[in-house]
Motif scaffolding. Structure first.
Motif, PDB file in Angstrom:
ATOM      1  N   ASP A 394       0.865  -1.185   0.000  1.00 51.71           N
ATOM      2  CA  ASP A 394       0.000   0.000   0.000  1.00 51.71           C
ATOM      3  C   ASP A 394       0.895   1.225   0.000  1.00 51.71           C
ATOM      4  O   ASP A 394       1.295   1.717   1.054  1.00 51.71           O
ATOM      5  CB  ASP A 394      -0.924  -0.003   1.220  1.00 51.71           C
ATOM      6  N   THR A 395       1.215   1.726  -1.187  1.00 53.76           N
ATOM      7  CA  THR A 395       2.187   2.806  -1.308  1.00 53.76           C
ATOM      8  C   THR A 395       1.595   4.187  -1.106  1.00 53.76           C
ATOM      9  O   THR A 395       2.341   5.160  -0.974  1.00 53.76           O
ATOM     10  CB  THR A 395       2.875   2.761  -2.686  1.00 53.76           C
ATOM     11  N   ASN A 396       0.260   4.310  -1.092  1.00 49.82           N
ATOM     12  CA  ASN A 396      -0.354   5.632  -0.893  1.00 49.82           C
ATOM     13  C   ASN A 396      -1.128   5.720   0.414  1.00 49.82           C
ATOM     14  O   ASN A 396      -1.802   6.726   0.670  1.00 49.82           O
ATOM     15  CB  ASN A 396      -1.265   5.998  -2.065  1.00 49.82           C
ATOM     16  N   ARG A 397      -1.075   4.692   1.228  1.00 49.59           N
ATOM     17  CA  ARG A 397      -1.671   4.663   2.575  1.00 49.59           C
ATOM     18  C   ARG A 397      -3.171   4.977   2.551  1.00 49.59           C
ATOM     19  O   ARG A 397      -3.686   5.647   3.436  1.00 49.59           O
ATOM     20  CB  ARG A 397      -0.931   5.630   3.501  1.00 49.59           C
ATOM     21  N   ASP A 398      -3.866   4.436   1.561  1.00 55.55           N
ATOM     22  CA  ASP A 398      -5.312   4.649   1.512  1.00 55.55           C
ATOM     23  C   ASP A 398      -6.078   3.456   2.068  1.00 55.55           C
ATOM     24  O   ASP A 398      -7.307   3.417   2.009  1.00 55.55           O
ATOM     25  CB  ASP A 398      -5.768   4.951   0.082  1.00 55.55           C
ATOM     26  N   GLY A 399      -5.343   2.476   2.605  1.00 55.35           N
ATOM     27  CA  GLY A 399      -5.981   1.296   3.177  1.00 55.35           C
ATOM     28  C   GLY A 399      -6.370   0.254   2.157  1.00 55.35           C
ATOM     29  O   GLY A 399      -6.915  -0.792   2.519  1.00 55.35           O
ATOM     30  N   LYS A 400      -6.082   0.504   0.876  1.00 59.01           N
ATOM     31  CA  LYS A 400      -6.414  -0.438  -0.182  1.00 59.01           C
ATOM     32  C   LYS A 400      -5.112  -0.959  -0.791  1.00 59.01           C
ATOM     33  O   LYS A 400      -4.308  -0.192  -1.289  1.00 59.01           O
ATOM     34  CB  LYS A 400      -7.252   0.242  -1.261  1.00 59.01           C
ATOM     35  N   PRO A 401      -4.925  -2.260  -0.746  1.00 60.45           N
ATOM     36  CA  PRO A 401      -3.667  -2.809  -1.274  1.00 60.45           C
ATOM     37  C   PRO A 401      -3.510  -2.551  -2.767  1.00 60.45           C
ATOM     38  O   PRO A 401      -4.489  -2.419  -3.505  1.00 60.45           O
ATOM     39  CB  PRO A 401      -3.802  -4.315  -1.003  1.00 60.45           C
ATOM     40  N   GLU A 402      -2.277  -2.475  -3.185  1.00 63.52           N
ATOM     41  CA  GLU A 402      -1.952  -2.405  -4.601  1.00 63.52           C
ATOM     42  C   GLU A 402      -1.120  -3.628  -4.957  1.00 63.52           C
ATOM     43  O   GLU A 402      -0.453  -4.208  -4.104  1.00 63.52           O
ATOM     44  CB  GLU A 402      -1.146  -1.140  -4.906  1.00 63.52           C
TER      45      GLU A 402
END
Length: 455
Positions: A394-402
């Motif tokens: 999660d590189t943008n820390r939005d709680g949604k995995p990438e």
């Protein structure tokens, strides 16, 4: 993720510094040999957050003649930013760095550190700091094999485990911190008569909320797996417990070159996902899932194109990644088939996503992606090997995995990274990011970008 050795003769990004403790760090194209960074943060960083800003970063390893290097791309509010990158070259030009890369905040200073496997020289921890990875390192001279990281004694500090060069002992650095001491050695409980492959895997396999160490072992004879077994060392308050050997039907067909763990049915126990050896009765191109039980592992379920409804899968799954892509509390399986055709293009590569359920993984709702799939930028080409590296983060820390997908064969071995966002329904092709070596300042070095990502 599969560990891969590059054989290219391109010059590596190295500078002869003459000592194991010296690592050349380049950031945004400028070299830096900064002094060790003092610990200032109060909370340990999550793995992969090398500069302590709360965003996960991505690392790609390039082991090659001349020493090799690792490339870091830093995360932020908008995800990975190629303009914020760092290249760490092999210290002194001795040994080859980057065949395996892992991360944890070993010294608990608020900056994640990088554990990098090396051949021909001691493996090494490269410590993080406010500006990312620093020149501060610690050698791990006893490490002779693949590496795993977990908190085996449950004290909140990461431990590091591997095997020795002779494959006779499990080597564990308990709480290595800033200055790893002497490792703890424990005998490999069972050794076969032929060439042996050992892979350490971590997870809570017995459901006691402590990290356990599972050693996957395979005997090889004339290029095929002749025997496989597991050795489970449970985590305890004093570290790793005694090994329990698991063999027979519970382990038949495991290829220890690619083994991952994750709770795919949400019962609190880590399950085992492993490549199926190519000499087994099932068609080639398969992987197996063994659900953890109170006494070991259940009978393996085999997943391949012939028997389980995976469409078009004709080549071996050589990379596996396990993580909760759709955030439903059950780990999902991402399987890379980099040798698979995309249309008429051999070895263009494909990636499959199987979702976890209460009864284990299912092919219902399966997702399949290649470079020629709708919504994915770029074009599939012969030899691209899309999916040769995989990482869920999660590189943008939005709680949604990438999902980061490596394409090391792109542009004749330069390589490329693709980043897929996720939703509650799985991965989406909307807004897929991709960038290559030109964006990262490493063009012309045959980096094979994305072939080896963080374990």
């Amino acid at each position: 993720m599969r560990i891969r050795t590059l054989t290219t003769s391109a010059a590596a990004v190295t500078v002869a510094l003459g000592t194991v403790a010296a690592v050349v760090v380049t950031q945004g194209g400028t070299e830096s040999n900064a002094a060790p960074v003092a610990a200032t943060a109060k909370k340990a960083a999550a793995p992969g957050d090398f500069n302590g800003d709360g965003y996960a970063d991505v690392v790609s390893g390039t082991p090659q003649q001349g020493g090799g290097f690792v490339t870091v791309v830093y995360g932020g509010a908008k995800g990975l930013d190629p303009a914020r990158r760092q290249v760490v070259a092999n210290p002194g030009g001795t040994g080859v760095i980057g065949s395996q890369v892992l991360s944890a905040d070993f010294d608990r200073d608020g900056y994640a550190d990088l554990a990098a496997r090396r051949t021909g020289a001691p493996s090494v921890i490269v410590y993080g700091g406010p500006k990312g990875l620093t020149s501060r390192t610690a050698a791990l001279p006893a490490v002779g094999g693949w590496i795993a990281v977990g908190d085996f004694d449950g004290n909140g500090a990461p431990d590091l485990s591997s095997t020795d060069a002779e494959k006779k002992n499990v080597v564990t650095y308990m709480n290595p911190g800033a200055k790893p001491g002497a490792p703890v050695l424990s005998k490999v409980a069972q050794l076969g008569d032929y060439s042996i492959s050992l892979r350490p895997v971590v997870g809570d396999f017995n459901g006691d909320r402590r990290t356990d160490l599972l050693l996957a072992a395979s005997n090889w004879l004339d290029g095929i797996v002749s025997n496989s077994w597991l050795e489970l060392r449970p985590g305890t308050a004093k570290g790793l417990g005694a090994a329990k050997v698991i063999s027979g039907d519970q382990t038949r067909g495991i290829d220890s070159a690619e083994v991952e763990a994750g709770d795919v049915n949400g019962d609190g126990r880590a399950d085992l996902v492993a490549k199926l050896d190519e000499d087994s009765a099932a068609p080639h191109g398969a992987f197996t899932v063994r659900l953890a039980t109170a006494t070991g592992f259940a009978k393996a379920r085999v997943f391949n194109g012939a028997t389980s409804g995976i469409p078009g899968s004709t080549s071996a799954f050589s990379t596996l990644e396990v993580g909760d892509v759709n955030k439903d509390g059950k780990a999902d399986i991402v399987a890379g088939a980099p040798g698979e055709k995309d249309g008429s293009k051999p070895q263009a590569g494909m990636v499959y996503v199987l979702f976890g359920t209460k009864s284990g993984p299912t092919t219902k709702g399966l997702q399949r992606f290649g470079q020629d799939s709708r919504g994915i930028p770029g074009t599939a080409e012969t030899g691209d090997r899309f999916g040769d590296g995989l990482q869920i983060t999660d590189t943008n820390r939005d709680g949604k995995p990438e999902l980061v997908v490596g394409v090391p064969g792109e542009d004749k071995g330069e390589g490329r990274l693709y980043v897929f966002a996720s939703t509650t329904k799985g991965l989406t092709t909307k807004g897929v990011k991709h960038f290559g070596t030109t964006h990262l300042g490493i063009a012309g070095k045959q980096a094979g970008l994305g072939g080896i990502l963080l374990d």
